[in-house]
Structures are given as C-alpha cells and as structure tokens.
Scaffold this motif. Structure first.
Motif, PDB file in Angstrom:
ATOM      1  N   ASP A 234       0.844  -1.201   0.000  1.00 24.45           N
ATOM      2  CA  ASP A 234       0.000   0.000   0.000  1.00 24.45           C
ATOM      3  C   ASP A 234       0.878   1.251   0.000  1.00 24.45           C
ATOM      4  O   ASP A 234       0.472   2.314  -0.450  1.00 24.45           O
ATOM      5  N   LEU A 235       2.073   1.110   0.532  1.00 22.80           N
ATOM      6  CA  LEU A 235       3.092   2.153   0.490  1.00 22.80           C
ATOM      7  C   LEU A 235       4.285   1.589  -0.268  1.00 22.80           C
ATOM      8  O   LEU A 235       4.759   0.488   0.044  1.00 22.80           O
ATOM      9  N   VAL A 236       4.748   2.316  -1.277  1.00 20.45           N
ATOM     10  CA  VAL A 236       5.877   1.868  -2.097  1.00 20.45           C
ATOM     11  C   VAL A 236       7.045   2.822  -1.879  1.00 20.45           C
ATOM     12  O   VAL A 236       6.895   4.044  -2.015  1.00 20.45           O
ATOM     13  N   ILE A 237       8.197   2.282  -1.537  1.00 20.92           N
ATOM     14  CA  ILE A 237       9.398   3.079  -1.292  1.00 20.92           C
ATOM     15  C   ILE A 237      10.461   2.688  -2.308  1.00 20.92           C
ATOM     16  O   ILE A 237      10.767   1.503  -2.474  1.00 20.92           O
ATOM     17  N   LEU A 238      11.003   3.681  -2.986  1.00 20.44           N
ATOM     18  CA  LEU A 238      12.087   3.438  -3.936  1.00 20.44           C
ATOM     19  C   LEU A 238      13.373   4.041  -3.411  1.00 20.44           C
ATOM     20  O   LEU A 238      13.404   5.206  -2.991  1.00 20.44           O
ATOM     21  N   CYS A 239      14.436   3.259  -3.446  1.00 22.85           N
ATOM     22  CA  CYS A 239      15.762   3.745  -3.054  1.00 22.85           C
ATOM     23  C   CYS A 239      16.756   3.093  -4.005  1.00 22.85           C
ATOM     24  O   CYS A 239      17.385   2.078  -3.687  1.00 22.85           O
ATOM     25  N   VAL A 240      16.847   3.650  -5.198  1.00 25.00           N
ATOM     26  CA  VAL A 240      17.672   3.067  -6.259  1.00 25.00           C
ATOM     27  C   VAL A 240      18.790   4.030  -6.636  1.00 25.00           C
ATOM     28  O   VAL A 240      19.045   5.011  -5.932  1.00 25.00           O
ATOM     29  N   LEU A 241      19.438   3.770  -7.778  1.00 19.82           N
ATOM     30  CA  LEU A 241      20.654   4.511  -8.097  1.00 19.82           C
ATOM     31  C   LEU A 241      20.416   5.981  -8.416  1.00 19.82           C
ATOM     32  O   LEU A 241      21.091   6.872  -7.888  1.00 19.82           O
ATOM     33  N   ASP A 242      19.456   6.253  -9.308  1.00 21.06           N
ATOM     34  CA  ASP A 242      19.262   7.620  -9.764  1.00 21.06           C
ATOM     35  C   ASP A 242      17.868   7.782 -10.362  1.00 21.06           C
ATOM     36  O   ASP A 242      17.053   6.838 -10.341  1.00 21.06           O
ATOM     37  N   ASP A 243      17.594   8.973 -10.878  1.00 20.97           N
ATOM     38  CA  ASP A 243      16.277   9.271 -11.438  1.00 20.97           C
ATOM     39  C   ASP A 243      15.932   8.337 -12.587  1.00 20.97           C
ATOM     40  O   ASP A 243      14.785   7.895 -12.721  1.00 20.97           O
ATOM     41  N   ALA A 244      16.906   8.017 -13.432  1.00 23.97           N
ATOM     42  CA  ALA A 244      16.644   7.118 -14.559  1.00 23.97           C
ATOM     43  C   ALA A 244      16.192   5.748 -14.070  1.00 23.97           C
ATOM     44  O   ALA A 244      15.279   5.133 -14.648  1.00 23.97           O
ATOM     45  N   ALA A 245      16.806   5.257 -12.999  1.00 18.87           N
ATOM     46  CA  ALA A 245      16.421   3.955 -12.452  1.00 18.87           C
ATOM     47  C   ALA A 245      15.019   4.009 -11.850  1.00 18.87           C
ATOM     48  O   ALA A 245      14.247   3.050 -11.960  1.00 18.87           O
ATOM     49  N   VAL A 246      14.679   5.122 -11.218  1.00 17.95           N
ATOM     50  CA  VAL A 246      13.332   5.283 -10.673  1.00 17.95           C
ATOM     51  C   VAL A 246      12.301   5.138 -11.784  1.00 17.95           C
ATOM     52  O   VAL A 246      11.325   4.379 -11.683  1.00 17.95           O
ATOM     53  N   ARG A 247      12.514   5.870 -12.858  1.00 22.55           N
ATOM     54  CA  ARG A 247      11.560   5.845 -13.969  1.00 22.55           C
ATOM     55  C   ARG A 247      11.530   4.479 -14.659  1.00 22.55           C
ATOM     56  O   ARG A 247      10.478   4.022 -15.107  1.00 22.55           O
TER      57      ARG A 247
END
Length: 291
Positions: free
Chosen positions: A84-97
């Motif tokens: 229900d809550l999604v947390i992203l902690c990845v390398l950079d903006d490109a990886a987020v997208r």
C-alpha cells in the motif's frame, strides 16, 4: 548525505520485531532497491512489525531480509503491487523511472515515496508523471548514512503529497525524524543539497585549515579537537542569520559584511603565508558578503 549513503555497508543492528515497540498498525510496504541504504530502510520496517515485500536487481541482497521476515518479489512491478506504500531507493532518477513508469497500474491510487537522490527538478518532473497516473508522490532526502537509520540522529526530509505523508508518517518515522518541508516536490531535494553544501564547505575548510596549522608544527588532529566544539557553538547562530535571508530589506545581519570580508581577507592572507594558497576563501567571501 551523499551518494555514498546508497552504497556504504549497513552495520546498524535493529533487533527483532519482538524486542521493538510497535507504535503503529502493521502496514503492507514495498521496498525497491536493496543497496546499503535500501536494505537499512527495509530492516527498520521489518523491526517495526510491518509486512515488507522487497526487490533488488541482485537477488542475493534480499537474503538477509528474508531471514528477518521479508517477502521477495520476482520483479519490481510485482513488489509494487504487493504494498500500500511503495518506497524506492535506487541509483538515480533514470532507475526510478525505469521501474516506476511501466508499473503505473500497480501504483495507481497508492502512496509512493522516492528516497533516491535526485535534483529538485527531477523530483518535480516525476511528480508531473505521478499526477497524470493518479499516484500520490512524496520525494525524500535522507540525512543519514545507512548505519544511522532507525537511530536518534537520523532524519529524513519529505515534500509532496501532504495527505499521503500524514497517512504514513508513523511508518516513515521508523527511519528517523520525519521532517515535511513543503508541497513542492522539489523542496526536500533542495533542502537536502543545501544542508550537504554546508557540510562540504565545512570539510573543505577543515582540510585547508589542517594544511595551514601543519606549517607551524601543529596537527589536523589537534585542529579537529578545537574546531569541532567551536563550530557546534557557531551553528546556533544560523537562526539569527535566517531572517536576513528571508526578509533582506527589513533586517540587519548579526555581523556586518565589512567585518566578514576583512576576516576572510585575513584568513586568505594567512593561508598564503603558510604556503597553502587557495581559492576557497575568495569563494566564501563572495558567498557570505555578496562583495
């Protein structure tokens, strides 16, 4: 605190769910990205008794979390669908997208917290996508290294969807003090880089000062002993300077520009005399006085 916070080994122990005081109802939470910071975030959530689904490109990084009770998704979209809550902690903006945009159907109507280090405009751009896809987006800036997560010194800056932040504030406080700094999605990133700017300026001045005192037979270690407490005391003056920045036409700074410029000129001359000339103080002179 830098991109290093994404890759330093997490060493903090969080204990077990049984030994933690769970002050919030258990939530279904997905964590995408299990570098040192992402793993620390997931571990703190598990310690709080939440149902955590994780995913990482290198699946082996999920194994220690499975031992603590995490579920592992086959791919990032499956992980997002589980929470229900999604947390992203990845390398950079490109990886987020890369992960978020193809999974729009799985996050529609949900709260997504992006704790990846990005620029303010990258956060705003992602926000425009989120608004189109009916996603409540929150951007965050982590003011801690992985081993600090869950401890009293850690805090995280948040901006964006106010209602989503308030809904999940107790969960987000699992990581450290939760500081909401505005609805502008770029606000958290801007506060983040501004705080880091102060930190790096301090480190640069210490490195320069260490070289200077060594010219007189001193040591950087002794300088650290003396400088640390002094800088802590001077930090209390920041609040006194703030009104002059927020309302420059109606306020007189605690210290005159002329005095500051003269002091920096003296430091600059001393640096040259020590055999350690630098452009640092000329930059500081312009930044502090506008001269």
């Amino acid at each position: 605190m830098t991109l290093e916070r994404r890759c330093r080994p997490a060493a903090k122990s969080f204990g077990t769910r049984e030994t933690m005081t769970n002050q919030t109802a258990a939530q279904r939470i997905s964590v995408i990205g299990l570098g040192a910071m992402g793993a620390a975030l997931a571990k703190a959530l598990l310690a709080g008794g939440h149902e955590v689904t994780v995913w990482n490109r290198t699946s082996a990084r999920a194994e220690p979390l499975v031992a603590d009770g995490a579920k592992v998704a086959a791919n990032s979209a499956e992980a997002m669908a589980a929470g229900d809550l999604v947390i992203l902690c990845v390398l950079d903006d490109a990886a987020v997208r890369e992960h978020l945009e193809p999974a729009a159907a799985h996050v529609r109507g949900k709260v997504v917290v992006n704790l990846t280090t990005t620029t303010p405009e990258q956060a705003r751009s992602l926000g425009r996508w989120a608004e189109t896809e009916q996603v409540a987006l929150i951007d965050g800036g982590i003011m801690a290294v992985p081993e600090m997560i869950g401890g009293p010194a850690a805090f995280v800056l948040y901006s964006g969807a106010t209602a989503g932040f308030e809904r999940f504030r107790p969960v987000l406080e699992s990581f450290g003090r939760a500081e909401f700094v505005g609805e502008d999605l770029g606000a958290a990133a801007m506060y983040d880089v501004s705080i880091l700017g102060g930190m790096y300026a301090m480190f640069a001045a210490f490195r320069q000062g260490g070289a200077m005192v060594r010219s007189t037979g001193g040591s950087a270690a002794r300088l650290a002993e003396l400088m640390g407490p002094f800088l802590q005391a001077m930090a209390a003056m920041l609040e006194g300077y703030a009104p002059g920045i927020d309302n420059p036409a109606d306020y007189v700074q605690p210290q005159s520009d002329e005095f500051t410029a003269a002091a920096i000129d003296l430091i600059d001359k001393s640096a040259a005399e020590s055999g350690n000339p630098t452009e640092l103080y000329a930059v500081l002179r312009g930044g502090l006085t506008g001269l």
